[in-house]
Design a protein around this motif. Structure first.
Motif, PDB file in Angstrom:
ATOM      1  N   GLY A   1      -3.063 -11.042   0.254  1.00 29.44           N
ATOM      2  CA  GLY A   1      -3.161  -9.866   1.109  1.00 29.44           C
ATOM      3  C   GLY A   1      -3.924  -8.738   0.441  1.00 29.44           C
ATOM      4  O   GLY A   1      -4.597  -8.915  -0.579  1.00 29.44           O
ATOM      5  N   ASP A   2      -3.827  -7.548   1.004  1.00 27.56           N
ATOM      6  CA  ASP A   2      -4.580  -6.386   0.533  1.00 27.56           C
ATOM      7  C   ASP A   2      -4.181  -6.048  -0.903  1.00 27.56           C
ATOM      8  O   ASP A   2      -3.082  -5.538  -1.153  1.00 27.56           O
ATOM      9  CB  ASP A   2      -4.297  -5.185   1.424  1.00 27.56           C
ATOM     10  N   ALA A   3      -5.082  -6.312  -1.848  1.00 17.16           N
ATOM     11  CA  ALA A   3      -4.775  -6.073  -3.268  1.00 17.16           C
ATOM     12  C   ALA A   3      -5.024  -4.626  -3.668  1.00 17.16           C
ATOM     13  O   ALA A   3      -4.409  -4.117  -4.601  1.00 17.16           O
ATOM     14  CB  ALA A   3      -5.611  -7.002  -4.145  1.00 17.16           C
ATOM     15  N   HIS A   4      -5.948  -3.942  -2.995  1.00 16.22           N
ATOM     16  CA  HIS A   4      -6.262  -2.536  -3.246  1.00 16.22           C
ATOM     17  C   HIS A   4      -6.502  -2.263  -4.741  1.00 16.22           C
ATOM     18  O   HIS A   4      -5.959  -1.325  -5.299  1.00 16.22           O
ATOM     19  CB  HIS A   4      -5.142  -1.634  -2.719  1.00 16.22           C
TER      20      HIS A   4
ATOM     21  N   ALA B   1       0.827  -9.493   4.022  1.00 19.31           N
ATOM     22  CA  ALA B   1       1.393  -8.440   3.164  1.00 19.31           C
ATOM     23  C   ALA B   1       0.321  -7.837   2.256  1.00 19.31           C
ATOM     24  O   ALA B   1      -0.845  -7.759   2.612  1.00 19.31           O
ATOM     25  CB  ALA B   1       2.573  -8.983   2.362  1.00 19.31           C
ATOM     26  N   THR B   2       0.712  -7.398   1.060  1.00 18.18           N
ATOM     27  CA  THR B   2      -0.227  -6.834   0.087  1.00 18.18           C
ATOM     28  C   THR B   2      -0.096  -7.590  -1.227  1.00 18.18           C
ATOM     29  O   THR B   2       0.833  -8.373  -1.420  1.00 18.18           O
ATOM     30  CB  THR B   2       0.047  -5.345  -0.202  1.00 18.18           C
TER      31      THR B   2
ATOM     32  N   GLY C   1     -12.409  -6.261   4.236  1.00 21.90           N
ATOM     33  CA  GLY C   1     -11.553  -5.346   4.972  1.00 21.90           C
ATOM     34  C   GLY C   1     -12.187  -3.982   5.185  1.00 21.90           C
ATOM     35  O   GLY C   1     -13.337  -3.723   4.804  1.00 21.90           O
ATOM     36  N   ASN C   2     -11.410  -3.087   5.778  1.00 22.48           N
ATOM     37  CA  ASN C   2     -11.924  -1.750   6.058  1.00 22.48           C
ATOM     38  C   ASN C   2     -12.237  -0.967   4.785  1.00 22.48           C
ATOM     39  O   ASN C   2     -13.105  -0.086   4.778  1.00 22.48           O
ATOM     40  CB  ASN C   2     -10.937  -0.968   6.933  1.00 22.48           C
ATOM     41  N   HIS C   3     -11.556  -1.293   3.674  1.00 16.40           N
ATOM     42  CA  HIS C   3     -11.843  -0.577   2.426  1.00 16.40           C
ATOM     43  C   HIS C   3     -13.186  -1.004   1.851  1.00 16.40           C
ATOM     44  O   HIS C   3     -13.977  -0.145   1.415  1.00 16.40           O
ATOM     45  CB  HIS C   3     -10.721  -0.803   1.418  1.00 16.40           C
ATOM     46  N   GLU C   4     -13.482  -2.313   1.833  1.00 16.50           N
ATOM     47  CA  GLU C   4     -14.828  -2.727   1.411  1.00 16.50           C
ATOM     48  C   GLU C   4     -15.886  -2.210   2.389  1.00 16.50           C
ATOM     49  O   GLU C   4     -17.005  -1.871   1.989  1.00 16.50           O
ATOM     50  CB  GLU C   4     -14.929  -4.259   1.342  1.00 16.50           C
TER      51      GLU C   4
ATOM     52  N   HIS D   1      -3.909 -12.693   8.900  1.00 16.12           N
ATOM     53  CA  HIS D   1      -4.648 -11.442   8.712  1.00 16.12           C
ATOM     54  C   HIS D   1      -3.953 -10.553   7.681  1.00 16.12           C
ATOM     55  O   HIS D   1      -2.865 -10.851   7.183  1.00 16.12           O
ATOM     56  CB  HIS D   1      -4.770 -10.694  10.045  1.00 16.12           C
ATOM     57  N   GLY D   2      -4.607  -9.447   7.382  1.00 15.14           N
ATOM     58  CA  GLY D   2      -4.054  -8.463   6.454  1.00 15.14           C
ATOM     59  C   GLY D   2      -3.901  -7.128   7.141  1.00 15.14           C
ATOM     60  O   GLY D   2      -3.497  -7.032   8.292  1.00 15.14           O
ATOM     61  N   ASP D   3      -4.191  -6.054   6.416  1.00 12.14           N
ATOM     62  CA  ASP D   3      -4.293  -4.680   6.908  1.00 12.14           C
ATOM     63  C   ASP D   3      -2.967  -3.952   7.090  1.00 12.14           C
ATOM     64  O   ASP D   3      -2.825  -2.816   6.637  1.00 12.14           O
ATOM     65  CB  ASP D   3      -5.080  -4.611   8.215  1.00 12.14           C
ATOM     66  N   ASP D   4      -1.962  -4.578   7.732  1.00  6.43           N
ATOM     67  CA  ASP D   4      -0.737  -3.823   8.023  1.00  6.43           C
ATOM     68  C   ASP D   4       0.252  -3.826   6.859  1.00  6.43           C
ATOM     69  O   ASP D   4       1.287  -3.157   6.926  1.00  6.43           O
ATOM     70  CB  ASP D   4      -0.067  -4.331   9.301  1.00  6.43           C
TER      71      ASP D   4
END
Length: 353
Positions: free
Chosen positions: A110-113, A299-300, A198-201, A273-276
């Motif tokens: 998931g979203d690793a940020h 998840a993340t 994702g939206n961050h990239e 999917h991811g994001d949430d």
């Protein structure tokens, strides 16, 4: 040399075999759904290829005007009989046929940020170890591996918070450090790698659009992923593995992210999917004798319990960890979420020697 004409006797026999399967509950040609259609089931029983049966059906229609009576079809469902009525001879046709091939094992991240503000990259080593331990065929990141706060439009660089934003070069250096740890965890395993950006990239693409100075930061982001063997797809696009869709977040008809409650309602296939930042598995009823799609949120992959500042400490539903999916015959057959705390307990410093 011309192909021999299909005999009428063989044409009639082919039609009758397909109609028999329609009566048993196998789908007519062109009807969606899981499992084999009537023509395929007839071919399997006959011991010939499905292409041969389809060719004979086409020839029967052209040469003799014969085709199966699809009104004979009855959906495959359990038929209840009152006590004393004779039992049905067989209901084996209700069972979904076994898919072809073998299951595909996918590690879903998931979203690793990843961010320069999170200098400890140990969690990426744990993710790699998890993938290697399960000998996965694929590793799929559903996006937002990079935070890309350097291009965030929420905080202007003229503000105090904006002044603390990292540079693009620092973002890339942090990314490469995370990839190095992930690769170290994978060891000798060489799975196929895919990221649905994702939206961050996507912040790099938005920045380039508003600052056409000839420097393509977006290209450099894609190049950075390619250096580590990742295939990329654009923000909002789907990638499919054996019929299962992967995307950062499902979009609506206007090209905007769907509301969270609409993900499962609008899904046409099993979707991951991811994001949430949640670890959810949702199935919503679709009418008809079909297998309803299930939507999974990955998840993340943030440090355990970490909540980004933009959530205002309201991320009580956030979960951090990694997912393992087994895909077979166009559907997710197994789904497992393991929290980051368990990965740290198993692979963390001093425990994995």
């Amino acid at each position: 040399m011309a192909q021999p004409l299909l005999s009428r006797e063989l044409a009639v026999e082919t039609i009758e075999r397909v109609e028999a399967k329609l009566r048993e509950g196998f789908r007519p040609t062109g009807m969606g759904g899981s499992g084999a259609g009537a023509a395929s089931a007839a071919a399997d029983e006959w011991g010939i290829s499905r292409g041969t049966v389809n060719g004979r059906l086409a020839a029967a229609k052209v040469n003799y005007g014969l085709e199966p009576d699809e009104t004979l079809y009855r959906p495959r469902q359990y038929q209840h009989h009152s006590p004393g009525a004779p039992a049905m001879v067989s209901q084996d046709h209700i069972k979904e046929p076994m898919p072809d091939g073998k299951p595909i094992v996918v590690c879903v991240i998931g979203d690793a940020h990843d961010s320069p503000h999170l200098p400890n990259k140990e969690r990426f080593y744990w993710l790699g170890r998890f993938a290697a331990e399960h000998n996965v065929d694929w590793v799929v990141s559903v996006g937002d591996w990079m935070t890309m706060d350097c291009f965030s439009s929420f905080n202007d660089r003229a503000t105090f918070e904006g002044f603390s934003k990292p540079t693009f070069e620092q973002e890339l250096a942090s990314f490469h450090a995370s990839q190095k740890e992930f690769q170290r965890g994978l060891g000798a395993l060489k799975p196929r790698k895919l990221i649905t950006l994702g939206n961050h990239e996507h912040r790099a693409w938005k920045y380039d659009n508003f600052h056409p100075d000839g420097i393509s930061h977006a290209h450099m982001v894609e190049e950075a992923f390619l250096q580590w063997g990742w295939r990329t797809s654009m923000y909002g696009e789907y990638r499919f593995i054996d019929g299962v869709g992967f995307t950062h977040i499902p979009f609506n008809g206007r090209g905007k992210p769907l509301a969270q409650g609409q993900h499962a309602n609008k899904a046409m296939c099993d979707t991951i999917h991811g994001d949430d930042h949640r670890a959810t598995q949702i199935t919503e009823h679709k009418s008809g004798p079909f297998r309803t799609p299930t939507v999974y949120s990955a998840a993340t992959a943030l440090p355990n319990g970490f909540i980004e500042g933009f959530a205002n400490k309201g991320g009580g539903t956030w979960r951090s960890g990694v997912c393992l999916a087994k895909i077979w015959g166009g559907h997710v057959r197994s789904w497992c979420f393991e929290e980051m705390s368990l990965l740290e307990h198993k692979y963390g410093s001093g425990r994995d020697t």
